[in-house]
Design a protein around this motif. Structure first.
Motif, short mmCIF file in Angstrom:
data_model
loop_
_atom_site.label_atom_id
_atom_site.label_comp_id
_atom_site.label_asym_id
_atom_site.label_seq_id
_atom_site.Cartn_x
_atom_site.Cartn_y
_atom_site.Cartn_z
N GLY A 206 0.79 -1.22 0.00
CA GLY A 206 0.00 0.00 0.00
C GLY A 206 0.82 1.27 0.00
N ILE A 207 2.11 1.18 -0.27
CA ILE A 207 2.97 2.36 -0.29
C ILE A 207 3.35 2.63 -1.74
N LYS A 208 2.76 3.68 -2.29
CA LYS A 208 3.01 4.03 -3.70
C LYS A 208 3.81 5.32 -3.73
N LEU A 209 5.09 5.20 -4.05
CA LEU A 209 5.97 6.36 -4.05
C LEU A 209 6.08 7.02 -5.42
N TRP A 210 5.70 6.31 -6.48
CA TRP A 210 5.81 6.84 -7.83
C TRP A 210 4.56 6.51 -8.63
N ASP A 211 4.38 7.25 -9.70
CA ASP A 211 3.27 7.00 -10.62
C ASP A 211 3.77 6.24 -11.84
N LYS A 212 4.48 5.16 -11.60
CA LYS A 212 4.91 4.30 -12.69
C LYS A 212 5.02 2.88 -12.18
N LEU A 213 5.09 1.94 -13.10
CA LEU A 213 5.17 0.53 -12.75
C LEU A 213 6.46 0.21 -12.01
N SER A 214 6.40 -0.77 -11.13
CA SER A 214 7.60 -1.20 -10.39
C SER A 214 8.72 -1.60 -11.34
N VAL A 215 8.37 -2.19 -12.48
CA VAL A 215 9.36 -2.65 -13.44
C VAL A 215 10.10 -1.49 -14.12
N MET A 216 9.65 -0.28 -13.89
CA MET A 216 10.31 0.90 -14.46
C MET A 216 11.08 1.71 -13.42
N ILE A 217 11.09 1.23 -12.17
CA ILE A 217 11.78 1.95 -11.09
C ILE A 217 13.27 1.60 -11.11
N THR A 218 14.09 2.63 -11.02
CA THR A 218 15.54 2.46 -10.97
C THR A 218 16.04 2.82 -9.57
N PRO A 219 17.25 2.40 -9.21
CA PRO A 219 17.79 2.85 -7.93
C PRO A 219 17.81 4.37 -7.80
#
Length: 183
Positions: A140-153
């Motif tokens: 339930g913690i959404k830090l970004w408005d993009k898919l997890s597979v698009m998150i970088t370090p």
């Protein structure tokens, strides 16, 4: 309320050096921990510190694993305030990974997908920052408005909800120094 800890790191290996040349980001690996001493540190990475090609879900150990092999690892550590309920959800999600450890693969194609801005997902396949973002999202913690597979370090570095608590050599992080079994 409590905290979880996000660590971004750079071991200086050939693989991470190649990634850094492309991304221009100082850190290229993400891990999540439930304690400030980083005793419970989880990610997707090398299953064997000597073999960068064999990756998957790992419980990282600073004293015996990849970080021990690369003692000059630099890192940045953030804390994220979470409710006890969110933390309990994260642990439940994490336990699924732990119980099914051998079913997970490293999502190298997902890393390539990020570079061409095209999500590439497979079931049971993650890369490090995708995994950390997924643990947070499923809790339930959404830090970004993009898919997890698009998150970088690097996305973690620019996240306002994370509080920077340390930057420097991993083995010089004060809570780790206090618990060094080799001192």
């Amino acid at each position: 309320m409590g905290y979880v800890y996000i660590m971004l790191s750079d071991t200086g290996t050939l693989f991470t050096t190649m990634i850094k040349k492309y991304t221009k980001a100082p850190y290229n690996h993400a891990s999540i921990s439930f304690d400030p001493e980083l005793k419970e540190l989880y990610s997707f990475g090398r299953k064997n510190p000597k073999n960068p090609l064999h990756g998957g879900f790992v419980k990282e150990d600073i004293w015996t694993g990849t970080f021990r092999r690369y003692p000059d690892t630099i890192c940045v550590i953030y804390k994220l305030e979470v409710s006890e309920r969110q933390k309990a959800k994260m642990r439940r999600v994490l336990n699924v990974f732990i119980k099914n450890n051998n079913k997970y693969l490293y999502n190298i194609l997902g890393v390539l997908g990020v570079s061409v801005k095209e999500p590439i997902e497979f079931s049971n396949s993650y890369f490090c920052s995708q995994f950390v973002a997924e643990i947070l999202n499923r809790s339930g913690i959404k830090l970004w408005d993009k898919l997890s597979v698009m998150i970088t370090p690097d996305d973690f570095r620019s996240c306002d909800q994370l509080e920077l608590i340390y930057e420097g050599k991993l083995l010089e992080f004060p809570p780790i120094l206090q618990h060094n079994p080799f001192n």
